[in-house]
Design a protein around this motif. Structure first.
Motif, PDB file in Angstrom:
ATOM      1  N   UNK A  20       0.840  -1.215   0.000  1.00 17.07           N
ATOM      2  CA  UNK A  20       0.000   0.000   0.000  1.00 17.07           C
ATOM      3  C   UNK A  20       0.866   1.252   0.000  1.00 17.07           C
ATOM      4  N   UNK A  21       1.887   1.252   0.854  1.00 15.17           N
ATOM      5  CA  UNK A  21       2.729   2.450   0.958  1.00 15.17           C
ATOM      6  C   UNK A  21       3.567   2.622  -0.305  1.00 15.17           C
ATOM      7  N   UNK A  81       2.915   1.572  -3.402  1.00 14.22           N
ATOM      8  CA  UNK A  81       2.051   2.039  -4.488  1.00 14.22           C
ATOM      9  C   UNK A  81       1.581   3.469  -4.236  1.00 14.22           C
ATOM     10  N   UNK A  82       1.278   3.749  -2.974  1.00 18.90           N
ATOM     11  CA  UNK A  82       0.869   5.106  -2.615  1.00 18.90           C
ATOM     12  C   UNK A  82       1.926   6.115  -3.012  1.00 18.90           C
ATOM     13  N   UNK A 100       4.080   5.831  -5.466  1.00 16.38           N
ATOM     14  CA  UNK A 100       4.061   5.997  -6.920  1.00 16.38           C
ATOM     15  C   UNK A 100       2.993   7.014  -7.323  1.00 16.38           C
ATOM     16  N   UNK A 101       1.872   6.990  -6.618  1.00 21.48           N
ATOM     17  CA  UNK A 101       0.778   7.907  -6.969  1.00 21.48           C
ATOM     18  C   UNK A 101       1.016   9.315  -6.437  1.00 21.48           C
ATOM     19  N   UNK A 102       1.700   9.408  -5.305  1.00 22.71           N
ATOM     20  CA  UNK A 102       1.871  10.716  -4.655  1.00 22.71           C
ATOM     21  C   UNK A 102       3.061  11.478  -5.235  1.00 22.71           C
ATOM     22  N   UNK A 103       4.132  10.746  -5.600  1.00 26.56           N
ATOM     23  CA  UNK A 103       5.362  11.425  -6.029  1.00 26.56           C
ATOM     24  C   UNK A 103       5.131  12.446  -7.150  1.00 26.56           C
ATOM     25  N   UNK A 104       4.380  12.078  -8.221  1.00 19.34           N
ATOM     26  CA  UNK A 104       4.174  13.098  -9.262  1.00 19.34           C
ATOM     27  C   UNK A 104       3.558  14.395  -8.723  1.00 19.34           C
ATOM     28  N   UNK A 105       2.616  14.254  -7.798  1.00 17.85           N
ATOM     29  CA  UNK A 105       1.996  15.461  -7.247  1.00 17.85           C
ATOM     30  C   UNK A 105       2.972  16.217  -6.353  1.00 17.85           C
ATOM     31  N   UNK A 120       6.217  16.236  -6.855  1.00 16.85           N
ATOM     32  CA  UNK A 120       7.109  16.914  -7.801  1.00 16.85           C
ATOM     33  C   UNK A 120       6.469  18.217  -8.255  1.00 16.85           C
TER      34      UNK A 120
END
Lengths: 292, 273
Positions: free
Chosen positions: B15-16, B18-19, B21-26, B28
């Motif tokens: 969960x963390x 994958x989380x 992966x989803x959070x990093x672009x935001x 950045x």
């Protein structure tokens, strides 16, 4: 008469205007664009009737076939991963452990964010130079920098990656809804029979999700054939036409080259493809599923 | 370490990851918007240490692009369809679920079938219609066709069909007319599904790129999506691009935070079960 009016007042007041709106903005355009496919009309002047020329032109237009091929390739890169990632995310958040609600929100965030925003970030993450984010990571583990969006073999895959990232949150919610409605007794029975989590998943969960697989497959396939935003924003169809998709080509023909008749042919091609896919999927995947 | 965790806690590892992966672009995006630089150079993990944070990029955008106007344009072409969609979905959903009239099923399913047709097919004939009407580069082509949508009607219809008949019968016996029954009985009960319709309309219209790209031609008329896209191609400045993205992201993010549960509800309401 008065009684009749009382009974149908709402229908007349609200449905009739909406039906008129529907005819003007939905039905008429559909028929009109079919007529347009037989014309040559650069917006200015009168439409010139040219018969089947646009349709026949399609057969000899390598770029149109390239666009169709690219779109199909994109679907291949996109559909199954979107479903698989969505299912994995759904299984993870379905455990009902503390904090899964937070992760559900995190995974869903890209769905509500516009393609323009996500593409802006993605442009740098997959920048094909040493200072691109992924290339920096690759460098750290000793892999050569990749060209990504400027490589005609990789660009479409990167776009698929972007779309998977953007969309799998909604696939997750579909699967999550399915998992929430699973009959408990079956899992109890499986446990008593000594089935492990792997076996339970493949023998019970996965087949029971069949209606959801079917629905998600249709939605994802239709979505993949309409890909436009990321191809427009990130690659403008390039490099060397490797990311020209049907809708991107339609946009280019219609609104850059102002060949509205030919662009309408492409719109109908898109419609036929989506129509046929829906029929096939309905025939082979829509089989009745029973929980019993 | 791993041994100390029990099986259910192990779930947090994927969960963390994958989380992230989803959070990093935001992440950045937000960090990038605060950095004063033309291009990010060097290891991104050292930015935070070496670079100075400032809001200069935001100031630059408001000075050099009509960003405020773009946001106002987006609000105009979003808010009106959101409210009209909620209203029409409610009343039409009620009509299709609860009223008997000739051709009800046929009309409804013809409308549903039209969804199958990709919206791209409509864009060219609409473009011709709108340019004949002189609507190009106004708000009209972005608002008028969007004032209602069959999906919203479908949601409300599904919802209202499951309601017991006794509800309205009591009201009719008391002498209430259809208007009263709709406004006093069904509308209040359908609030959650109407909120769902509204949130979907917001996200759909706010984020749409292709339609405004075609129907707006001047800088001043762009909604934020088209404006930001033009900014992304014009500027080579990463910080400015990310600041623009943050500004366009904030409204969607706020709507998402406030109405999050309706998105989930909405997707489950599409009747896939």
């Amino acid at each position: 008469m008065k009684r009749h009016w009382n009974k149908y007042a709402l229908v007349y007041i609200f449905l009739v205007p909406i039906l008129i709106h529907f005819s003007i903005f939905q039905l008429f355009p559909i028929l009109f664009s079919f007529y347009l496919t037989f014309t040559n009309w650069p917006v200015i002047g009168e439409p010139e009737f040219i018969g089947l020329k646009n349709w026949l032109g399609l057969l000899h237009d390598p770029l149109a076939w390239k666009a169709i091929g690219n779109t199909i390739m994109f679907s291949i890169y996109y559909i199954v991963p979107t479903m698989a990632v969505g299912l994995i995310l759904a299984l993870l958040i379905n455990s009902g452990k503390k904090g899964t609600g937070f992760f559900k929100a995190v995974f869903f965030l890209p769905v509500v964010t516009s393609f323009v925003v996500v593409s802006g970030i993605w442009a740098w993450i997959f920048k094909g130079t040493d200072d691109g984010f992924v290339n920096m990571l690759l460098h750290a583990i000793g892999i050569e920098p990749q060209l990504f969006l400027s490589d005609s073999d990789q660009a479409l895959i990167v776009l698929a990656g972007l779309s998977i990232f953007k969309v799998c949150g909604s696939t997750m919610i579909y699967y999550y809804a399915g998992l929430q409605s699973m009959p408990h007794e079956l899992y109890e029975a499986a446990k008593i029979d000594g089935a492990g989590p792997w076996k339970t998943f493949w023998k019970i969960t996965f087949p029971l999700l069949l209606p959801i697989h079917f629905y998600v497959a249709i939605v994802t396939t239709i979505g993949s054939f309409q890909i436009f935003d990321s191809a427009f924003l990130l690659t403008s169809g390039g490099p060397s036409n490797s990311t020209i998709t049907i809708v991107y080509y339609l946009y280019q023909e219609g609104f850059t080259s102002l060949r509205l008749g030919y662009a309408s042919v492409l719109a109908y091609v898109l419609f036929f493809i989506i129509f046929v896919i829906s029929l096939i999927q309905k025939k082979y995947m829509g089989k009745e599923v029973s929980y019993k | 370490m791993l041994k100390m965790m029990n099986r259910s806690q192990l779930l947090y590892i994927p969960l963390i990851l994958l989380g992230l992966v989803f959070i990093i672009p935001f992440g950045i995006m937000i960090i990038g918007s605060l950095l004063n630089m033309t291009l990010p150079i060097g290891n991104p993990f050292t930015w935070v240490v070496h670079e100075k944070f400032s809001f200069a990029n935001f100031g630059y955008i408001f000075k050099n692009a009509p960003y405020l106007k773009w946001i106002i344009n987006s609000l105009i072409i979003t808010i009106i369809p959101v409210f009209s969609n909620m209203f029409f979905s409610a009343i039409l959903g009620y009509i299709f679920a609860r009223k008997q009239f000739f051709g009800r099923e046929v009309i409804f399913w013809i409308m549903m079938a039209v969804i199958m047709i990709p919206s791209q097919l409509l864009i060219i004939p609409r473009y011709i219609m709108f340019s004949d009407l002189g609507w190009i580069n106004t708000y009209l082509p972005l608002i008028v066709p969007e004032i209602w949508g069959i999906m919203g009607v479908f949601f409300v219809r599904q919802y209202m069909m499951t309601m017991p008949k006794d509800l309205e019968e009591a009201a009719y016996i008391d002498g209430a007319g259809d208007f009263t029954v709709f406004f006093k009985v069904y509308l209040p009960l359908a609030k959650p599904v109407i909120a769902t319709v509204g949130t979907f309309a917001f996200i759909g219209n706010w984020n749409d790129l292709l339609t405004p790209l075609i129907f707006t031609t001047s800088d001043e008329m762009y909604p934020v999506t088209v404006g930001l896209a033009s900014l992304l191609t014009k500027e080579g400045n990463f910080g400015v691009e990310m600041a623009g993205s943050v500004l366009s992201f904030i409204p969607t993010f706020l709507i998402f935070i406030f109405f999050q549960r309706y998105f989930v509800k909405g997707i489950t309401l599409t009747g896939i079960k």
